[in-house]
Design an enzyme around this catalytic site. Structure first.
Site, mmCIF file in Angstrom:
data_model
loop_
_atom_site.group_PDB
_atom_site.id
_atom_site.type_symbol
_atom_site.label_atom_id
_atom_site.label_comp_id
_atom_site.label_asym_id
_atom_site.label_seq_id
_atom_site.Cartn_x
_atom_site.Cartn_y
_atom_site.Cartn_z
ATOM 1 N N GLY A 110 0.938 -1.211 0.043
ATOM 2 C CA GLY A 110 0.022 0.178 0.018
ATOM 3 C C GLY A 110 0.755 1.304 0.191
ATOM 4 O O GLY A 110 0.366 2.602 -0.222
ATOM 5 N N CYS A 111 2.269 1.215 -0.106
ATOM 6 C CA CYS A 111 3.032 2.193 0.040
ATOM 7 C C CYS A 111 3.801 2.248 -1.347
ATOM 8 O O CYS A 111 4.183 1.071 -1.743
ATOM 9 C CB CYS A 111 4.203 2.115 0.982
ATOM 10 S SG CYS A 111 3.552 2.066 2.928
ATOM 11 N N GLN A 112 3.963 3.462 -2.046
ATOM 12 C CA GLN A 112 4.938 3.440 -3.194
ATOM 13 C C GLN A 112 6.263 3.078 -2.756
ATOM 14 O O GLN A 112 7.033 2.299 -3.505
ATOM 15 C CB GLN A 112 4.838 4.862 -3.686
ATOM 16 C CG GLN A 112 5.393 4.859 -5.087
ATOM 17 C CD GLN A 112 5.328 6.308 -5.620
ATOM 18 O OE1 GLN A 112 4.667 7.177 -5.272
ATOM 19 N NE2 GLN A 112 5.878 6.528 -6.686
#
Length: 145
Positions: free
Chosen positions: A59-61
């Site tokens: 969910g994190c770049q």
């Protein structure tokens, strides 16, 4: 197990108040971003062997790894990112939540985000990553409570 400096304050509410007070010193977001980067550098060492897919926060770049330890009486979170600003966001979240009982974690909304005006200047990908980090912490606490 690695050592952790958290909690710095006796309660999550006091940690949020301290964060609010610290960020009030800065006049603009350039200074706040620099402070976030400086905070990220204060994260304790994160063992290379923990940088696995099992511990990666999706969910994190940016690449973020997080490892929970403990039980309902005291949950500790160890985390790191390959991004300097995201590491600062991690530091703030750990300052509020790491080293606390599961019930306190669940009872504490992350008010510091709005209090310091953090929601507005973050890019959508960083906002999503912060939301994923906070959800992981709360989900871990819920599983222990």
């Amino acid at each position: 197990m690695t050592t952790t400096p958290f909690p710095l304050e006796p309660t999550a509410a006091e940690a949020q108040a301290a964060i609010r007070d610290e960020f009030a010193f800065f006049a603009d977001w350039a200074e706040r971003y620099q402070y976030l980067i400086d905070l990220g550098r204060k994260l304790p060492p994160f063992p290379e062997e923990w940088k696995t897919e099992e511990h990666r926060l999706h969910g994190c770049q940016s690449m973020v790894w997080i490892v929970p330890q403990g039980n309902r009486d005291r949950l500790e979170f160890h985390a790191i990112s390959d991004s300097a600003i995201v590491s600062g966001l991690i530091y703030l979240a750990l300052r509020v939540y790491s080293g606390r009982p599961a019930e306190e974690i669940l009872a504490t909304e992350p008010d510091y985000i709005a209090d310091i005006g953090l929601a507005r200047p973050l890019s959508p990908t960083r906002s999503n990553g912060l939301a994923s980090l906070l959800a992981f912490i709360r989900d871990t606490a819920r599983a222990q409570a």
